[in-house]
Motif scaffolding. Structure first.
Motif, short mmCIF file in Angstrom:
data_model
loop_
_atom_site.label_atom_id
_atom_site.label_comp_id
_atom_site.label_asym_id
_atom_site.label_seq_id
_atom_site.Cartn_x
_atom_site.Cartn_y
_atom_site.Cartn_z
N PHE A 36 0.81 -1.21 0.00
CA PHE A 36 0.00 0.00 0.00
C PHE A 36 0.85 1.27 0.00
N GLU A 37 2.15 1.12 0.13
CA GLU A 37 3.10 2.21 0.02
C GLU A 37 2.84 3.37 0.98
N GLY A 38 3.04 3.09 2.26
CA GLY A 38 3.07 4.17 3.23
C GLY A 38 1.85 4.31 4.11
N VAL A 39 2.12 4.49 5.38
CA VAL A 39 1.11 4.82 6.37
C VAL A 39 1.71 5.88 7.29
N ILE A 40 0.91 6.37 8.20
CA ILE A 40 1.39 7.40 9.11
C ILE A 40 2.56 6.86 9.93
N ASP A 41 3.54 7.67 10.13
CA ASP A 41 4.74 7.29 10.87
C ASP A 41 4.84 8.17 12.11
N LYS A 42 4.80 7.56 13.28
CA LYS A 42 4.83 8.33 14.52
C LYS A 42 6.11 9.15 14.68
N ARG A 43 7.16 8.76 13.96
CA ARG A 43 8.41 9.53 14.03
C ARG A 43 8.26 10.87 13.33
N GLY A 50 -3.48 10.23 8.50
CA GLY A 50 -4.27 9.39 9.40
C GLY A 50 -5.41 8.67 8.71
N GLY A 51 -6.16 9.37 7.87
CA GLY A 51 -7.32 8.78 7.22
C GLY A 51 -6.97 7.64 6.28
N PHE A 52 -6.00 7.86 5.39
CA PHE A 52 -5.71 6.76 4.47
C PHE A 52 -4.90 5.67 5.14
N SER A 53 -4.22 5.97 6.24
CA SER A 53 -3.55 4.91 7.00
C SER A 53 -4.59 3.99 7.64
N GLU A 54 -5.65 4.58 8.16
CA GLU A 54 -6.74 3.79 8.73
C GLU A 54 -7.40 2.95 7.64
N PHE A 55 -7.64 3.54 6.48
CA PHE A 55 -8.23 2.84 5.34
C PHE A 55 -7.39 1.61 4.97
N LYS A 56 -6.09 1.80 4.85
CA LYS A 56 -5.20 0.70 4.47
C LYS A 56 -5.18 -0.39 5.54
N GLY A 57 -5.23 0.01 6.80
CA GLY A 57 -5.19 -0.95 7.90
C GLY A 57 -6.39 -1.88 7.94
N LYS A 58 -7.50 -1.45 7.38
CA LYS A 58 -8.72 -2.27 7.41
C LYS A 58 -8.63 -3.51 6.53
N PHE A 59 -7.59 -3.58 5.70
CA PHE A 59 -7.42 -4.75 4.85
C PHE A 59 -6.57 -5.82 5.52
N GLY A 60 -6.13 -5.57 6.74
CA GLY A 60 -5.29 -6.54 7.44
C GLY A 60 -3.84 -6.37 7.06
N GLY A 61 -3.11 -7.45 7.09
CA GLY A 61 -1.69 -7.38 6.75
C GLY A 61 -0.88 -6.84 7.91
N ARG A 62 0.31 -6.43 7.62
CA ARG A 62 1.18 -5.89 8.66
C ARG A 62 2.00 -4.75 8.10
N ALA A 63 2.31 -3.82 8.98
CA ALA A 63 3.15 -2.68 8.59
C ALA A 63 4.61 -3.07 8.77
N ILE A 64 5.43 -2.67 7.84
CA ILE A 64 6.86 -2.90 7.92
C ILE A 64 7.53 -1.55 8.07
N ASN A 65 8.31 -1.39 9.12
CA ASN A 65 8.99 -0.12 9.36
C ASN A 65 10.40 -0.16 8.80
#
Length: 74
Positions: A36-43, A50-65
């Motif tokens: 999905f190429e990118g989500v919000i980064d707390k750093r 925030g909005g599209f990070s939440e959208f992407k998260g609803k599909f499951g999977g895992r974030a890779i930092n």
């Protein structure tokens, strides 16, 4: 992965359907990963992510930092 819908499209969930169909096609074509190429980064928080990070998260999977990119100035 980017999607865009009209207000009516968002109300009906068309953007979810669009991504879901792309994921299913990717699986049929033999792909193992869907980036999905990118989500919000707390750093480096950016409220607009925030909005599209939440959208992407609803599909499951895992974030890779990954570590941030750095430049050394001389």
């Amino acid at each position: 992965f980017q999607t865009f819908t009209t207000d009516k499209g968002r109300q009906t969930g068309a953007h979810y359907q669009l991504v879901w169909e792309a994921i299913l096609k990717s699986k049929r074509d033999g792909y193992k990963y869907f980036d999905f190429e990118g989500v919000i980064d707390k750093r480096w928080p950016q409220k607009k992510w925030g909005g599209f990070s939440e959208f992407k998260g609803k599909f499951g999977g895992r974030a890779i930092n990954y570590p941030g990119s750095f430049v050394k100035w001389f």
